[in-house]
Design a protein around this motif. Structure first.
Motif, PDB file in Angstrom:
ATOM      1  N   ILE A   1       0.840  -1.197   0.000  1.00 20.15           N
ATOM      2  CA  ILE A   1       0.000   0.000   0.000  1.00 20.15           C
ATOM      3  C   ILE A   1       0.877   1.249   0.000  1.00 20.15           C
ATOM      4  CG2 ILE A   1      -1.925  -1.166   1.120  1.00 20.15           C
ATOM      5  CD1 ILE A   1      -1.066   0.176   3.750  1.00 20.15           C
ATOM      6  N   ARG A   2       0.301   2.365  -0.486  1.00 24.42           N
ATOM      7  CA  ARG A   2       1.061   3.605  -0.634  1.00 24.42           C
ATOM      8  C   ARG A   2       0.397   4.763   0.130  1.00 24.42           C
ATOM      9  NH1 ARG A   2       0.123   2.235  -6.111  1.00 24.42           N
ATOM     10  NH2 ARG A   2      -1.049   4.172  -6.300  1.00 24.42           N
ATOM     11  N   PRO A   3       0.535   4.818   1.454  1.00 21.81           N
ATOM     12  CA  PRO A   3      -0.066   5.939   2.190  1.00 21.81           C
ATOM     13  C   PRO A   3       0.648   7.251   1.900  1.00 21.81           C
ATOM     14  CG  PRO A   3       1.312   4.641   3.648  1.00 21.81           C
ATOM     15  CD  PRO A   3       1.269   3.900   2.336  1.00 21.81           C
ATOM     16  N   GLY A   4      -0.144   8.288   1.769  1.00 15.36           N
ATOM     17  CA  GLY A   4       0.412   9.628   1.577  1.00 15.36           C
ATOM     18  C   GLY A   4      -0.050  10.544   2.696  1.00 15.36           C
ATOM     19  N   ILE A   5      -1.114  11.302   2.451  1.00 17.14           N
ATOM     20  CA  ILE A   5      -1.556  12.304   3.413  1.00 17.14           C
ATOM     21  C   ILE A   5      -1.951  11.679   4.745  1.00 17.14           C
ATOM     22  CG2 ILE A   5      -3.981  12.298   2.693  1.00 17.14           C
ATOM     23  CD1 ILE A   5      -1.839  15.381   3.682  1.00 17.14           C
ATOM     24  N   SER A   6      -2.423  10.441   4.751  1.00 17.77           N
ATOM     25  CA  SER A   6      -2.827   9.796   5.995  1.00 17.77           C
ATOM     26  C   SER A   6      -1.648   9.626   6.949  1.00 17.77           C
ATOM     27  CB  SER A   6      -3.480   8.440   5.716  1.00 17.77           C
ATOM     28  OG  SER A   6      -2.600   7.591   4.996  1.00 17.77           O
ATOM     29  N   LEU A   7      -0.474   9.456   6.399  1.00  9.52           N
ATOM     30  CA  LEU A   7       0.724   9.317   7.222  1.00  9.52           C
ATOM     31  C   LEU A   7       0.972  10.582   8.036  1.00  9.52           C
ATOM     32  CD1 LEU A   7       2.936   7.103   7.546  1.00  9.52           C
ATOM     33  CD2 LEU A   7       4.294   8.398   5.910  1.00  9.52           C
ATOM     34  N   TYR A   8       0.576  11.719   7.476  1.00 13.35           N
ATOM     35  CA  TYR A   8       0.848  13.014   8.101  1.00 13.35           C
ATOM     36  C   TYR A   8      -0.331  13.548   8.907  1.00 13.35           C
ATOM     37  CZ  TYR A   8       4.606  12.336   4.849  1.00 13.35           C
ATOM     38  OH  TYR A   8       5.666  11.780   4.178  1.00 13.35           O
ATOM     39  N   GLY A   9      -1.367  12.709   9.036  1.00 12.37           N
ATOM     40  CA  GLY A   9      -2.416  13.023   9.991  1.00 12.37           C
ATOM     41  C   GLY A   9      -3.736  13.511   9.441  1.00 12.37           C
ATOM     42  N   TYR A  10      -3.920  13.402   8.123  1.00 11.73           N
ATOM     43  CA  TYR A  10      -5.162  13.886   7.521  1.00 11.73           C
ATOM     44  C   TYR A  10      -5.748  12.827   6.586  1.00 11.73           C
ATOM     45  CZ  TYR A  10      -3.647  18.375   9.321  1.00 11.73           C
ATOM     46  OH  TYR A  10      -3.226  19.379  10.163  1.00 11.73           O
ATOM     47  N   VAL A  11      -7.048  12.872   6.421  1.00 14.02           N
ATOM     48  CA  VAL A  11      -7.718  11.994   5.468  1.00 14.02           C
ATOM     49  C   VAL A  11      -7.957  12.775   4.174  1.00 14.02           C
ATOM     50  CG1 VAL A  11      -8.808  10.456   7.135  1.00 14.02           C
ATOM     51  CG2 VAL A  11      -9.934  12.616   6.551  1.00 14.02           C
ATOM     52  N   PRO A  12      -8.032  12.071   3.035  1.00 16.81           N
ATOM     53  CA  PRO A  12      -8.226  12.782   1.768  1.00 16.81           C
ATOM     54  C   PRO A  12      -9.612  13.396   1.618  1.00 16.81           C
ATOM     55  CG  PRO A  12      -8.169  10.414   1.407  1.00 16.81           C
ATOM     56  CD  PRO A  12      -7.783  10.635   2.827  1.00 16.81           C
ATOM     57  N   ASP A  13     -10.521  13.023   2.494  1.00 20.97           N
ATOM     58  CA  ASP A  13     -11.855  13.633   2.506  1.00 20.97           C
ATOM     59  C   ASP A  13     -12.396  13.552   3.931  1.00 20.97           C
ATOM     60  OD1 ASP A  13     -14.219  14.523   0.525  1.00 20.97           O
ATOM     61  OD2 ASP A  13     -15.075  13.307   2.143  1.00 20.97           O
ATOM     62  N   THR A  14     -13.038  14.600   4.379  1.00 22.70           N
ATOM     63  CA  THR A  14     -13.488  14.649   5.773  1.00 22.70           C
ATOM     64  C   THR A  14     -14.521  13.566   6.094  1.00 22.70           C
ATOM     65  OG1 THR A  14     -15.106  16.362   5.154  1.00 22.70           O
ATOM     66  CG2 THR A  14     -13.004  17.096   6.065  1.00 22.70           C
ATOM     67  N   SER A  15     -15.159  12.999   5.072  1.00 20.19           N
ATOM     68  CA  SER A  15     -16.124  11.924   5.311  1.00 20.19           C
ATOM     69  C   SER A  15     -15.455  10.683   5.895  1.00 20.19           C
ATOM     70  CB  SER A  15     -16.831  11.555   4.002  1.00 20.19           C
ATOM     71  OG  SER A  15     -15.898  11.031   3.063  1.00 20.19           O
ATOM     72  N   LEU A  16     -14.123  10.614   5.810  1.00 19.21           N
ATOM     73  CA  LEU A  16     -13.386   9.454   6.306  1.00 19.21           C
ATOM     74  C   LEU A  16     -12.872   9.646   7.730  1.00 19.21           C
ATOM     75  CD1 LEU A  16     -11.238   8.631   3.127  1.00 19.21           C
ATOM     76  CD2 LEU A  16     -13.528   7.845   3.707  1.00 19.21           C
ATOM     77  N   SER A  17     -13.107  10.801   8.300  1.00 15.32           N
ATOM     78  CA  SER A  17     -12.516  11.132   9.601  1.00 15.32           C
ATOM     79  C   SER A  17     -12.891  10.154  10.695  1.00 15.32           C
ATOM     80  CB  SER A  17     -12.923  12.550  10.020  1.00 15.32           C
ATOM     81  OG  SER A  17     -12.434  13.499   9.099  1.00 15.32           O
ATOM     82  N   ASN A  18     -14.097   9.619  10.635  1.00 18.75           N
ATOM     83  CA  ASN A  18     -14.544   8.706  11.691  1.00 18.75           C
ATOM     84  C   ASN A  18     -14.160   7.253  11.429  1.00 18.75           C
ATOM     85  OD1 ASN A  18     -16.260   8.287   9.554  1.00 18.75           O
ATOM     86  ND2 ASN A  18     -18.115   8.103  10.781  1.00 18.75           N
ATOM     87  N   LYS A  19     -13.451   7.005  10.329  1.00 15.57           N
ATOM     88  CA  LYS A  19     -13.068   5.632   9.977  1.00 15.57           C
ATOM     89  C   LYS A  19     -11.673   5.264  10.438  1.00 15.57           C
ATOM     90  CE  LYS A  19     -16.111   5.030   5.968  1.00 15.57           C
ATOM     91  NZ  LYS A  19     -16.178   4.575   4.556  1.00 15.57           N
ATOM     92  N   VAL A  20     -10.847   6.252  10.710  1.00 17.38           N
ATOM     93  CA  VAL A  20      -9.487   5.985  11.165  1.00 17.38           C
ATOM     94  C   VAL A  20      -9.035   7.140  12.044  1.00 17.38           C
ATOM     95  CG1 VAL A  20      -8.474   7.008   9.073  1.00 17.38           C
ATOM     96  CG2 VAL A  20      -7.133   5.387  10.432  1.00 17.38           C
TER      97      VAL A  20
END
Length: 366
Positions: free
Chosen positions: A216-235
């Motif tokens: 897998i290739r994490p990008g922005i999630s590694l730095y503490g943000y989700v690519p869309d705010t709808s995902l905030s409650n998933k991780v």
């Protein structure tokens, strides 16, 4: 001494990696440290990731790859972007893994490898719908076969990329995943070693378990943000960067006084105006003028007037306990964060962190 610093919370980076690892369930992780690790400082971020067990890193350019290698990092380095022919020999000689999209480009790398006497490691990218780089699925078999037969080429992996994986249950992303696996299966049936199969960026890691493949290739999630705010409650992620400056001047102004270039803000009453020692040259976007708030201690204060190159102003109100040289949080883990600022100006948190300029010293803590 500088007034503005970017504090990089390595403990939060470790937390985010652990959350991603939990989803990956033992799969290889290829973190994106391109663009100076999204503004966080590529070398130090990469060193910390190595200490956490990461053995492969993704960058966008040869220059970024060389910076990591020359800093002493031992990890495998994957260059996601395409290069000019003049850079090919250096990339091959340093044993970087190279993303490729067409046979002409691959032959160019093969020629460099032949001259050096060292195989070039190839990652074949398939365009299943991103519309950027990558060969079309119907071209993938013949290219994979060429790589497999050449003594000067080695298949590192096969990949694709998603444009809307932040959307859950999306038919387009589902069709991309199906197209990729169908194409790879045809290649495997001919006995060709596909290397690592990798599809999932940050959105897909969270939304599409069937896209996790081998790596897998994490990008922005590694730095503490989700690519869309709808995902905030998933991780559960924690912002890694905190951008701080200081109050460098305070003065009282009368009702009706105007502040900064363009005279776009007028004091509604007698008030205290503080000048903060950061501006758009530090990465605090001018579009935030009159929209953002900053935090001093436990209170938020509005940015007033136009943000300047090196300074901006905030309204403290008629009375305040703010003092000269107090810390000012522009964004960070305790808020406001990069997502908050991004929403104010219609962009994404990636751009907020990437914009923090090289003149801002990164300080690594925890």
């Amino acid at each position: 001494m500088a007034n503005t610093y970017a504090y990089i919370h390595l403990k939060n980076l470790s937390h985010n990696l652990a959350r991603i690892n939990a989803i990956a369930q033992g799969r290889k992780i290829l973190p994106a440290v391109k663009a100076n690790a999204y503004g966080h400082g590529a070398v130090e971020i990469a060193k910390h990731l190595e200490k956490q067990g990461i053995s492969s890193l993704a960058v966008a350019t040869l220059e970024e790859a060389m910076e990591l290698r020359e800093s002493g990092l031992k990890s495998d380095i994957v260059i996601l972007g395409l290069m000019c022919p003049s850079d090919a020999a250096v990339a091959v000689k340093n044993d970087f893994c190279l993303f490729c999209s067409d046979i002409g480009y691959i032959k160019m790398l093969e020629n460099s490898a032949k001259k050096i006497g060292q195989p070039a490691r190839i990652n074949l990218e398939i365009d299943t719908g991103m519309g950027r780089t990558g060969c079309m699925p119907e071209e993938a078999f013949s290219i994979a076969e060429y790589i497999d037969k050449s003594p000067y080429l080695m298949m590192y992996g096969i990949s694709t990329h998603f444009p809307v994986s932040e959307l859950a249950d999306d038919d387009f992303t589902a069709s991309q995943i199906a197209s990729f696996y169908k194409t790879v299966e045809l290649i495997k049936k001919r006995g060709i070693d596909t290397g690592y199969l990798h599809l999932a960026n940050s959105g897909a890691i969270i939304n599409y378990p069937d896209s996790l493949a081998d790596m897998i290739r994490p990008g922005i999630s590694l730095y503490g943000y989700v690519p869309d705010t709808s995902l905030s409650n998933k991780v559960s992620l924690k912002p890694v960067m905190e951008l701080l400056s200081k109050v460098i001047f305070i003065k009282r102004v009368k009702k009706g006084s105007t502040i900064s270039y363009g005279r776009r803000w007028q004091a509604p009453c007698d008030t205290l105006i503080a000048t903060v020692g950061a501006g758009y040259a530090d990465g605090y976007c001018r579009l935030l003028s009159g929209k953002a708030k900053v935090r001093i201690k436990d209170r938020l204060y509005p940015v007033v007037g136009t943000i300047c190159m090196d300074q901006f102003m905030i309204d403290l109100g008629p009375a305040s306990d703010v003092k000269l040289y107090d810390d000012v949080v522009l964004f960070g883990p305790s808020g406001p964060d990069a997502q908050d600022l991004a929403e104010l100006i219609g962009t994404i948190p990636y751009e907020i962190t990437c914009a923090v300029s090289s003149r801002v010293k990164r300080v690594y803590i925890n």
